[in-house]
Design a protein around this motif. Structure first.
Motif, short mmCIF file in Angstrom:
data_model
loop_
_atom_site.label_atom_id
_atom_site.label_comp_id
_atom_site.label_asym_id
_atom_site.label_seq_id
_atom_site.Cartn_x
_atom_site.Cartn_y
_atom_site.Cartn_z
N LYS A 1 -116.57 -28.97 68.21
CA LYS A 1 -116.86 -30.25 67.56
C LYS A 1 -117.84 -30.99 68.45
O LYS A 1 -117.63 -31.11 69.65
N ASP B 1 -113.06 -32.55 59.81
CA ASP B 1 -112.93 -31.52 60.85
C ASP B 1 -112.00 -30.36 60.50
O ASP B 1 -112.13 -29.28 61.08
N ASN C 1 -107.49 -35.34 54.27
CA ASN C 1 -108.74 -34.90 54.90
C ASN C 1 -109.56 -34.05 53.92
O ASN C 1 -110.78 -34.18 53.83
N ALA D 1 -102.02 -41.11 50.72
CA ALA D 1 -101.20 -40.29 51.64
C ALA D 1 -101.00 -41.08 52.94
O ALA D 1 -100.09 -41.90 53.03
N GLY D 2 -101.88 -40.88 53.93
CA GLY D 2 -101.76 -41.68 55.16
C GLY D 2 -102.53 -42.99 55.06
O GLY D 2 -102.30 -43.92 55.83
N GLY D 3 -103.47 -43.04 54.15
CA GLY D 3 -104.26 -44.26 53.94
C GLY D 3 -105.38 -44.46 54.94
O GLY D 3 -106.09 -45.47 54.90
N THR D 4 -105.59 -43.50 55.85
CA THR D 4 -106.57 -43.75 56.93
C THR D 4 -108.01 -43.72 56.43
O THR D 4 -108.88 -44.36 57.03
N ASP D 5 -108.28 -43.02 55.35
CA ASP D 5 -109.61 -43.11 54.72
C ASP D 5 -109.61 -44.26 53.71
O ASP D 5 -110.56 -45.03 53.65
N LEU E 1 -103.12 -32.99 44.70
CA LEU E 1 -103.16 -31.80 45.55
C LEU E 1 -101.75 -31.56 46.08
O LEU E 1 -101.14 -32.46 46.67
N SER F 1 -103.07 -37.14 56.76
CA SER F 1 -102.58 -35.86 56.24
C SER F 1 -103.71 -34.85 56.10
O SER F 1 -104.89 -35.23 56.00
N PRO G 1 -103.92 -41.63 44.41
CA PRO G 1 -103.01 -41.08 45.43
C PRO G 1 -103.32 -41.68 46.80
O PRO G 1 -104.48 -41.82 47.19
C1 LIG Z 1 -110.59 -44.37 63.31
C2 LIG Z 1 -110.70 -43.14 62.46
C3 LIG Z 1 -111.02 -41.93 63.05
C4 LIG Z 1 -111.12 -40.78 62.27
N1 LIG Z 1 -111.45 -39.61 62.89
C5 LIG Z 1 -111.56 -38.48 62.15
C6 LIG Z 1 -111.92 -37.25 62.78
O1 LIG Z 1 -112.11 -37.15 63.99
N2 LIG Z 1 -112.07 -36.16 61.98
C7 LIG Z 1 -111.85 -36.21 60.63
O2 LIG Z 1 -111.99 -35.19 59.96
N3 LIG Z 1 -111.51 -37.36 60.03
C8 LIG Z 1 -111.36 -38.49 60.74
N4 LIG Z 1 -111.02 -39.67 60.12
C9 LIG Z 1 -110.83 -39.68 58.67
C10 LIG Z 1 -109.36 -39.62 58.17
O3 LIG Z 1 -108.45 -40.02 59.15
C11 LIG Z 1 -109.01 -38.21 57.67
O4 LIG Z 1 -109.88 -37.81 56.64
C12 LIG Z 1 -107.53 -38.07 57.22
O5 LIG Z 1 -107.15 -36.72 57.25
C13 LIG Z 1 -107.27 -38.63 55.82
O6 LIG Z 1 -105.91 -38.41 55.50
P1 LIG Z 1 -105.01 -39.53 54.85
O7 LIG Z 1 -103.67 -38.93 54.64
O8 LIG Z 1 -105.04 -40.79 55.65
O9 LIG Z 1 -105.78 -39.76 53.47
P2 LIG Z 1 -105.83 -41.04 52.51
O10 LIG Z 1 -106.68 -42.09 53.14
O11 LIG Z 1 -104.47 -41.44 52.07
O12 LIG Z 1 -106.60 -40.38 51.27
C14 LIG Z 1 -107.93 -39.89 51.39
C15 LIG Z 1 -108.41 -39.47 49.99
O13 LIG Z 1 -107.66 -38.35 49.54
C16 LIG Z 1 -106.95 -38.65 48.33
N5 LIG Z 1 -105.67 -37.97 48.48
C17 LIG Z 1 -104.86 -37.95 49.57
N6 LIG Z 1 -103.84 -37.10 49.38
C18 LIG Z 1 -103.98 -36.58 48.12
C19 LIG Z 1 -103.23 -35.65 47.34
N7 LIG Z 1 -102.14 -35.03 47.81
N8 LIG Z 1 -103.67 -35.37 46.09
C20 LIG Z 1 -104.80 -35.95 45.59
N9 LIG Z 1 -105.56 -36.83 46.29
C21 LIG Z 1 -105.14 -37.14 47.55
C22 LIG Z 1 -106.87 -40.17 48.29
O14 LIG Z 1 -106.75 -40.66 46.97
C23 LIG Z 1 -108.20 -40.55 48.92
O15 LIG Z 1 -109.24 -40.42 47.99
C24 LIG Z 1 -110.91 -40.84 60.87
C25 LIG Z 1 -110.55 -42.07 60.27
C26 LIG Z 1 -110.45 -43.21 61.05
C27 LIG Z 1 -110.07 -44.51 60.40
#
Ligand SMILES: Cc1cc2nc3c(=O)[nH]c(=O)nc-3n(C[C@H](O)[C@H](O)[C@H](O)COP(=O)(O)OP(=O)(O)OC[C@H]3O[C@@H](n4cnc5c(N)ncnc54)[C@H](O)[C@@H]3O)c2cc1C
Length: 285
Positions: free
Chosen positions: A179, A118, A109, A25-29, A161, A105, A23
């Motif tokens: 924080k 967070d 997170n 979502a936003g791809g940021t992780d 999820l 998303s 999966p």
């Molecule tokens: C520069 C930078 C700063 C950041 N700062 C913070 C911060 O201050 N605080 C913080 O908490 N985080 C931070 N992050 C981490 C990140 O941005 C968060 O964890 C974000 O919420 C991940 O969401 P996403 O939609 O991008 O997840 P994704 O990268 O798309 O997915 C993350 C994980 O979740 C899984 N996944 C996603 N959605 C689902 C679903 N619906 N069902 C099953 N699996 C799923 C994916 O397969 C992957 O394993 C930061 C990241 C970066 C790059």
């Protein structure tokens, strides 16, 4: 890399089960976790399941005092929604910077399962539930059971999820969120903490406190909480509360901070919330 972008949930669940698709979502992780050399695309071995076209993951509604947040709702959408509870709002406001909050998303997170994520301390304080879905149907479990270790969740490889269910807390309750990070924008937490207290006539009726980045998962300080709950504000034994909290706090040294500092600021944070409560004058209750 095989890319799948279904618009129907049933197709997404089919792909997830058949191809063990990852999966996205936003791809940021994910983009950081799979990054290669500068200028090259991330290397993801398994088929990628883009979730952004699924309406079921974009819900934001309050049903019977519970906020239902679709797993694909972004941090920016959460902040724009008037019904987002204050504690979660405070945490989300401090996640990264606006550009990232537009993509990241809440579901991502949570599923990334970082002990420093967070959004998690407020979700623990709210006693949130998460709903996972597969071809067999939905199953709901408490957030603390969903997160099983650093980077580990109870999600099965054929599940997605679907949403997060957040029981709203009485508005008269006192809130706390802090924080501690290296700088305000784009800094992952050295520690994050969230608290909730309900006070009536100088007595603590409900007390909850959760900490991130001091144990393999986010934790509630249940032993310390039970010493505060039921006590009158004047009589809270802060030393005993602090000692009880310390038994639950097991921080590690990593690139963001060290264990000694984390332990200290975790306890300071708990004590700060209790001190804030003690300053409440009876007419404020
Ligand atoms: C520069 C930078 C700063 C950041 N700062 C913070 C911060 O201050 N605080 C913080 O908490 N985080 C931070 N992050 C981490 C990140 O941005 C968060 O964890 C974000 O919420 C991940 O969401 P996403 O939609 O991008 O997840 P994704 O990268 O798309 O997915 C993350 C994980 O979740 C899984 N996944 C996603 N959605 C689902 C679903 N619906 N069902 C099953 N699996 C799923 C994916 O397969 C992957 O394993 C930061 C990241 C970066 C790059």
């Amino acid at each position: 890399m095989k890319r799948l972008r279904p618009t129907r949930l049933e197709d997404a669940l089919e792909f997830r089960a058949e191809y063990k698709a990852l999966p996205f979502a936003g791809g940021t992780d994910l983009m950081v976790r799979h990054r290669g050399y500068t200028g090259t695309l991330p290397k993801i071995q398994s088929p990628v399941l883009f979730l952004d076209a699924l309406d079921e993951l974009k819900t934001l509604e309050i049903v019977d005092g519970t906020l239902r947040i679709g797993a694909g709702v972004s941090m920016a959408e959460l902040l724009a929604f008037p019904g987002t509870p204050e504690l979660l709002r405070r945490a989300v406001q401090l996640i990264a910077a606006p550009a990232l909050r537009n993509r990241a998303s809440l579901g991502g997170n949570i599923c990334n399962a970082s002990p420093a994520a967070d959004s998690l301390p407020p979700l623990y304080v709210h006693q949130a539930k998460v709903v996972a879905v597969s071809r067999e149907g939905e199953r709901s479990l408490p957030i603390a059971e969903f997160l099983t270790g650093p980077g580990q969740t109870a999600l099965k490889e054929y599940e997605i999820l679907l949403r997060i269910e957040l029981p709203l807390l009485p508005e008269k309750g006192r809130l706390y969120y802090r924080k501690v990070g290296t700088r305000k924008a784009n800094a992952l937490s050295k520690l994050s903490s969230a608290g909730y207290a309900e006070i009536d006539k100088g007595k603590v009726l409900d007390f909850r406190f959760a900490l991130g980045a001091v144990a393999p998962t986010v934790i509630r300080l249940s032993e310390a909480e039970s010493l505060v709950q039921g006590a009158s504000l004047k009589e809270i034994d802060t030393r005993a509360v602090s000692e009880a909290a310390e038994t639950r706090i097991q921080p590690i040294d990593d690139q963001r901070s060290n264990a000694t500092y984390r332990r200290k600021i975790a306890l300071n944070s708990l004590m700060e919330f209790i001190e804030q409560l003690k300053t409440i004058v009876p007419e404020d209750l």
